[in-house]
Design an enzyme around this catalytic site. Structure first.
Site: not given
Ligand SMILES: *[C@@H]1O[C@H](CO)[C@@H](O)[C@H](O)[C@H]1NC(C)=O
Length: 451
Positions: A241, A344
């Site tokens: 991320e 995710e």
């Protein structure tokens, strides 16, 4: 002499193939000069290259055909307060909010004892056996760079995290699971979140020193896990991320790709890249990048949560299901270019889990988070599953099933997360979901499918 000749031959071959690759690699700027029909032809040729690369792959799992179904091993080698709240609580120190401050403020021997006990007991071989028994085929294991080395001035605690990671790869293989190594923290910090290591430190991108340190870590990971003694390890996710300009991140990814491929020249491992918040279901940012034949076996990883922003929290249950199902087509299309993994996601639909937004920070859902507007009470929306109402569990079940279905149109899915300590937030736990009935024992047997 022989080796010199061989070397020259290889050099010539390498230069020739690189030149060829550059000619064949379609630069979007070049494509723009062609007409629409040429563009379509180019697109088709590119798709042909991608499929050819898949057909000839050396990967350790058939990502072109078989779908990923897995869980993230959250809160193990990288601490997250909402998954294992006992770690920071045991310090008795309110300044401890992430692994940086944990290491900085906790007496060293105590910190070591807390962490070692956690690494040895939070996840053991029996977790891998149980994951496999639930008909999953993948685990994604977050790893902190300081498990390999740390640099001067960093308080992080290096113990046997790297040995534990290797151990996990053997357990995975024993139980017929594939494993993705996921570099969850990087030198300098790739995002401001607590699980990035150092809250609010986002200095990796654009900093030569940190970027080189990152490549040094990737080099060690690739050298280790490219070896054939790790048949379970199928890929390395190179940075989690990252925040920042997507084009700049793309440039970094190419350096990361080359570092991994130095040890893995026949591309047995996927190089897994985060989408830099350019969701491939709705953005075509990635649709002309990392194309074959110049690049081989790159996987795009997107994370989907609808709970960290006010519009998401305001969705009704039906709107939420519509959103998940609406991703199905776009993911299938993206997956024709780069393997597209939803690495995710969660059936959870509020940010009520204690510590989810950071230690001591509140929740947008009940208005206790700075600047948020209350939507409802967090009572019964997190914690122990035996306090969840039937209706709440029915929502979790439908959220799980709609997403499991929609994300199978890409390369598949890895739910966040495997388990949560002491019922802190069972709505996030795959294990609690199976044990309490909102996740089916076999996740290919769904009661709900997207229309
Ligand atoms: C991180 O930054 C945010 C936004 O500027 C601020 O509200 C918060 O207090 C900071 N957290 C820490 C631990 O520094």
């Amino acid at each position: 002499m022989f080796s010199h000749t061989l070397f020259s031959f290889l050099t010539v071959a390498l230069v020739a193939s690189t030149a060829l690759a550059q000619v064949r690699h379609r630069d979007p700027l070049v494509v723009r000069h062609y007409g629409v029909r040429d563009f379509r032809a180019a697109e088709q040729e590119q798709r042909h290259d991608m499929l050819a690369a898949r057909a000839n792959s050396n990967l350790r799992f058939n990502y072109g055909k078989d779908k990923v179904r897995g869980v993230g091993i959250g809160g193990w080698l990288v601490i997250e307060d909402f998954i294992t709240p006992s770690i920071y609580r045991q310090t008795g120190d309110h300044r401890v909010i992430d692994e940086w401050s944990f290491a900085k403020y906790t007496p060293y021997n105590k910190a070591v004892q807390i962490l070692q006990d956690h690494y040895d007991n939070f996840i053991t071989e029996s977790d891998f056996a149980e994951i496999s028994a639930y008909n999953l085929n993948h685990v994604r294991v977050p790893f902190p760079y300081w498990g390999i080395r740390k640099w001067r001035g960093e308080p992080y605690i290096k113990l046997n995290q790297f040995e534990k990671l290797k151990q996990a790869a053997h357990w995975a293989h024993k139980y017929n699971l594939k494993m993705i190594i996921e570099l969850h923290t990087v030198p300098g910090g790739a995002n401001p979140y607590d699980h990035g290591g150092h809250t609010n430190h986002t200095n990796w991108l654009g900093n030569e020193k940190y970027e080189n340190r990152w490549l040094e870590i990737l080099d060690v990971l690739a050298e280790e896990f490219s070896q054939s003694k790790y048949p379970a390890v199928t890929g390395i996710s190179i940075v989690n991320e990252p925040n920042g300009d997507a084009n700049q991140i793309y440039g970094q990814y190419r350096r990361g790709y080359n570092t991994v491929r130095r040890h893995d020249s026949d591309a047995e491992l996927l190089v897994i890249i985060g989408d830099a918040f350019q969701n491939p279901a709705s953005s075509d940012f990635w649709s002309d990048k990392f194309s074959a034949p110049q690049f081989q076996q790159v996987m795009l990883d997107t994370h989907i949560y609808r709970l960290f922003d006010p519009p998401s929290i305001a969705l009704t249950q039906d709107q939420r299901i519509q959103y998940y199902c609406g991703l199905k087509k776009g993911l299938a299309k993206a997956n024709n270019h780069l393997y597209t993994l939803i690495g995710e996601w969660s059936p959870a639909f509020t940010d009520c889990a204690p510590g989810l937004n950071g230690r001591f920070l509140g929740h947008r859902y009940d208005g206790s988070f700075p600047g948020s507007t209350r939507r409802g009470s967090c009572q019964g929306r997190t914690g122990n599953a035996n306090q969840f109402s039937r209706g709440f569990k029915a929502n979790l079940k439908k959220n799980f099933e709609a997403q499991a279905d929609a994300y199978s149109s890409g390369a598949g899915w890895i739910m966040w997360t495997w388990k949560v300590e002491n019922h802190n937030a069972d709505e996030w736990s795959y294990r609690a979901g199976v044990q309490n009935g909102w996740i089916p024992h076999n996740p290919t047997h769904l009661d709900y499918h997207c229309p």
